[in-house]
Design an enzyme around this catalytic site. Structure first.
Site, PDB file in Angstrom:
ATOM      1  N   GLY A   1       0.784  -1.235   0.000  1.00 28.51           N
ATOM      2  CA  GLY A   1       0.000   0.000   0.000  1.00 28.51           C
ATOM      3  C   GLY A   1       0.813   1.280   0.000  1.00 28.51           C
ATOM      4  O   GLY A   1       0.386   2.296  -0.547  1.00 28.51           O
TER       5      GLY A   1
ATOM      6  N   ASP B   1       0.289   3.324   4.272  1.00 24.04           N
ATOM      7  CA  ASP B   1      -0.692   4.059   3.473  1.00 24.04           C
ATOM      8  C   ASP B   1      -1.796   4.669   4.323  1.00 24.04           C
ATOM      9  O   ASP B   1      -2.127   5.833   4.190  1.00 24.04           O
ATOM     10  CB  ASP B   1      -1.263   3.155   2.359  1.00 24.04           C
ATOM     11  CG  ASP B   1      -1.812   1.823   2.877  1.00 24.04           C
ATOM     12  OD1 ASP B   1      -1.745   1.556   4.093  1.00 24.04           O
ATOM     13  OD2 ASP B   1      -2.314   1.035   2.049  1.00 24.04           O
TER      14      ASP B   1
ATOM     15  N   ASP C   1      -6.357   2.685   9.921  1.00 16.37           N
ATOM     16  CA  ASP C   1      -7.786   2.395   9.994  1.00 16.37           C
ATOM     17  C   ASP C   1      -8.118   1.893  11.401  1.00 16.37           C
ATOM     18  O   ASP C   1      -8.303   2.692  12.317  1.00 16.37           O
ATOM     19  CB  ASP C   1      -8.136   1.388   8.881  1.00 16.37           C
ATOM     20  CG  ASP C   1      -9.613   1.066   8.806  1.00 16.37           C
ATOM     21  OD1 ASP C   1     -10.421   1.829   9.366  1.00 16.37           O
ATOM     22  OD2 ASP C   1      -9.971   0.051   8.181  1.00 16.37           O
TER      23      ASP C   1
ATOM     24  N   LYS D   1      -8.137   7.508   9.123  1.00 13.55           N
ATOM     25  CA  LYS D   1      -9.597   7.587   9.198  1.00 13.55           C
ATOM     26  C   LYS D   1     -10.027   8.111  10.559  1.00 13.55           C
ATOM     27  O   LYS D   1      -9.508   7.670  11.587  1.00 13.55           O
ATOM     28  CB  LYS D   1     -10.221   6.209   8.967  1.00 13.55           C
ATOM     29  CG  LYS D   1     -10.067   5.734   7.545  1.00 13.55           C
ATOM     30  CD  LYS D   1     -10.851   4.460   7.289  1.00 13.55           C
ATOM     31  CE  LYS D   1     -10.490   3.920   5.919  1.00 13.55           C
ATOM     32  NZ  LYS D   1     -11.163   2.647   5.600  1.00 13.55           N
TER      33      LYS D   1
ATOM     34  N   VAL E   1     -11.343   3.844   0.712  1.00 16.09           N
ATOM     35  CA  VAL E   1     -10.704   4.608  -0.360  1.00 16.09           C
ATOM     36  C   VAL E   1      -9.707   3.739  -1.135  1.00 16.09           C
ATOM     37  O   VAL E   1      -9.151   2.781  -0.597  1.00 16.09           O
ATOM     38  CB  VAL E   1      -9.985   5.857   0.200  1.00 16.09           C
ATOM     39  CG1 VAL E   1     -10.989   6.838   0.768  1.00 16.09           C
ATOM     40  CG2 VAL E   1      -8.950   5.479   1.261  1.00 16.09           C
TER      41      VAL E   1
ATOM     42  N   ASP F   1      -5.540  -0.372  -2.306  1.00 15.56           N
ATOM     43  CA  ASP F   1      -6.267  -1.326  -3.150  1.00 15.56           C
ATOM     44  C   ASP F   1      -7.605  -1.727  -2.562  1.00 15.56           C
ATOM     45  O   ASP F   1      -7.866  -1.539  -1.364  1.00 15.56           O
ATOM     46  CB  ASP F   1      -5.435  -2.602  -3.297  1.00 15.56           C
ATOM     47  CG  ASP F   1      -5.450  -3.438  -2.010  1.00 15.56           C
ATOM     48  OD1 ASP F   1      -5.060  -2.897  -0.958  1.00 15.56           O
ATOM     49  OD2 ASP F   1      -5.881  -4.607  -2.069  1.00 15.56           O
TER      50      ASP F   1
ATOM     51  N   ARG G   1      -4.528   0.124  -7.308  1.00 13.45           N
ATOM     52  CA  ARG G   1      -3.301   0.704  -6.728  1.00 13.45           C
ATOM     53  C   ARG G   1      -2.662   1.711  -7.670  1.00 13.45           C
ATOM     54  O   ARG G   1      -1.999   2.644  -7.238  1.00 13.45           O
ATOM     55  CB  ARG G   1      -2.276  -0.398  -6.435  1.00 13.45           C
ATOM     56  CG  ARG G   1      -2.658  -1.333  -5.297  1.00 13.45           C
ATOM     57  CD  ARG G   1      -1.423  -2.091  -4.828  1.00 13.45           C
ATOM     58  NE  ARG G   1      -1.744  -3.294  -4.071  1.00 13.45           N
ATOM     59  CZ  ARG G   1      -1.995  -3.316  -2.761  1.00 13.45           C
ATOM     60  NH1 ARG G   1      -1.992  -2.196  -2.060  1.00 13.45           N
ATOM     61  NH2 ARG G   1      -2.268  -4.455  -2.146  1.00 13.45           N
TER      62      ARG G   1
HETATM   63  P1  IMP Z   1      -5.735  -1.309  10.030  1.00 12.85           P
HETATM   64  O1  IMP Z   1      -4.893  -2.453  10.499  1.00 12.85           O
HETATM   65  O2  IMP Z   1      -7.218  -1.591  10.186  1.00 12.85           O
HETATM   66  O3  IMP Z   1      -5.336   0.031  10.605  1.00 12.85           O
HETATM   67  O4  IMP Z   1      -5.607  -1.237   8.466  1.00 12.85           O
HETATM   68  C1  IMP Z   1      -4.471  -0.963   7.833  1.00 12.85           C
HETATM   69  C2  IMP Z   1      -4.441  -1.615   6.464  1.00 12.85           C
HETATM   70  O5  IMP Z   1      -5.752  -1.962   5.969  1.00 12.85           O
HETATM   71  C3  IMP Z   1      -3.880  -0.610   5.509  1.00 12.85           C
HETATM   72  O6  IMP Z   1      -2.478  -0.681   5.452  1.00 12.85           O
HETATM   73  C4  IMP Z   1      -4.566  -0.968   4.217  1.00 12.85           C
HETATM   74  O7  IMP Z   1      -3.843  -1.980   3.536  1.00 12.85           O
HETATM   75  C5  IMP Z   1      -5.912  -1.541   4.639  1.00 12.85           C
HETATM   76  N1  IMP Z   1      -6.981  -0.524   4.585  1.00 12.85           N
HETATM   77  C6  IMP Z   1      -7.658   0.038   5.603  1.00 12.85           C
HETATM   78  N2  IMP Z   1      -8.550   0.934   5.174  1.00 12.85           N
HETATM   79  C7  IMP Z   1      -8.434   0.966   3.834  1.00 12.85           C
HETATM   80  C8  IMP Z   1      -9.081   1.717   2.792  1.00 12.85           C
HETATM   81  O8  IMP Z   1      -9.969   2.560   3.000  1.00 12.85           O
HETATM   82  N3  IMP Z   1      -8.671   1.452   1.523  1.00 12.85           N
HETATM   83  C9  IMP Z   1      -7.702   0.545   1.213  1.00 12.85           C
HETATM   84  N4  IMP Z   1      -7.061  -0.163   2.141  1.00 12.85           N
HETATM   85  C10 IMP Z   1      -7.426   0.043   3.450  1.00 12.85           C
HETATM   86 MG    MG Z   2      -4.614  -3.490   1.436  1.00 16.31          MG
END
Ligand code: IMP
Ligand code: MG
Length: 188
Positions: A43, A109, A112, A140, A162, A168, A174
């Site tokens: 990402g 990237d 979340d 976010k 997004v 992706d 991407r």
């Molecule tokens: P987290 O572990 O939930 O914070 O998510 C992190 C990973 O989830 C990021 O590095 C992305 O690969 C993926 N991700 C989370 N939200 C999005 C989004 O809105 N679009 C694309 N990938 C996302």
């Molecule tokens: Mg991803």
């Protein structure tokens, strides 16, 4: 691909303008330090390439990738790590980069739920770096499952899915040069 987007959030000039600002801040903060950048693939590929070319400091770069067992639009707590570079101090095995006593900057990237970055930070902390900071392009606005704060942040966004500029959905989009919100009806 543009037809799959509900709307564009950040076009390429807007992203690059923001990268100029973040790169200037990072360059100032680390001006007398030796930085090790750890980029989270795939990402952060575009983000890494555009950001690092704006940082005129001596630095080391390493990449890691994480895989999670869960769905396509979410991450869970369970992650598998893969490091890109063979580490000589581990007999050439693929292993965490040698970050002992180094100033580490993690690039990702998007922030979340926080699971991914919290797990990566914990993993790297075991290697006793001098400092660890986190730089993400997007964050976010939401309640996170794990507490993670970005030290450097490109843009704060609403809790929407997004794609583009490295991000992706099911490995697609991407290569879009801008970032946009994916149409809800396309998310399974
Ligand atoms: P987290 O572990 O939930 O914070 O998510 C992190 C990973 O989830 C990021 O590095 C992305 O690969 C993926 N991700 C989370 N939200 C999005 C989004 O809105 N679009 C694309 N990938 C996302
Ligand atoms: Mg991803």
């Amino acid at each position: 691909m543009q037809a799959d987007l509900e709307r564009v959030l950040f076009d390429e000039p807007a992203i690059l303008r923001r990268l100029d600002e973040i790169a200037a801040q990072i360059s100032k903060d680390y001006r007398d330090k030796e930085l090790t950048v750890i980029a989270v693939l795939n990402g952060s590929l575009m983000f890494m390439a555009d950001l690092l070319r704006r940082i005129p400091l001596p630095l080391k770069l390493d990449c890691l990738s994480v895989a999670s067992y869960h769905g396509k639009a979410q991450t869970s707590g369970e992650l598998i790590f893969k490091f890109a570079t063979a580490n000589p101090s581990c007999g050439g095995q693929i292993a965490p980069p040698d970050v002992k006593d180094r100033h580490v900057l993690i690039l990702d990237d998007i922030l979340d739920s926080g699971h991914t970055l919290a797990a990566i930070r914990e993993k790297l902390e075991t290697a006793q770096p001098r400092s660890i900071r986190i730089c993400v392009l997007l964050s976010k606005k939401k309640q996170r499952a794990r507490e993670v704060d970005a030290d450097y942040l490109g843009f704060e966004i609403e809790d929407e899915f997004v794609v583009g500029y490295g991000l992706d959905y099911d490995e697609r989009y991407r290569n879009l040069p801008y970032i946009g919100v994916l149409r809800r009806d396309l998310i399974k």
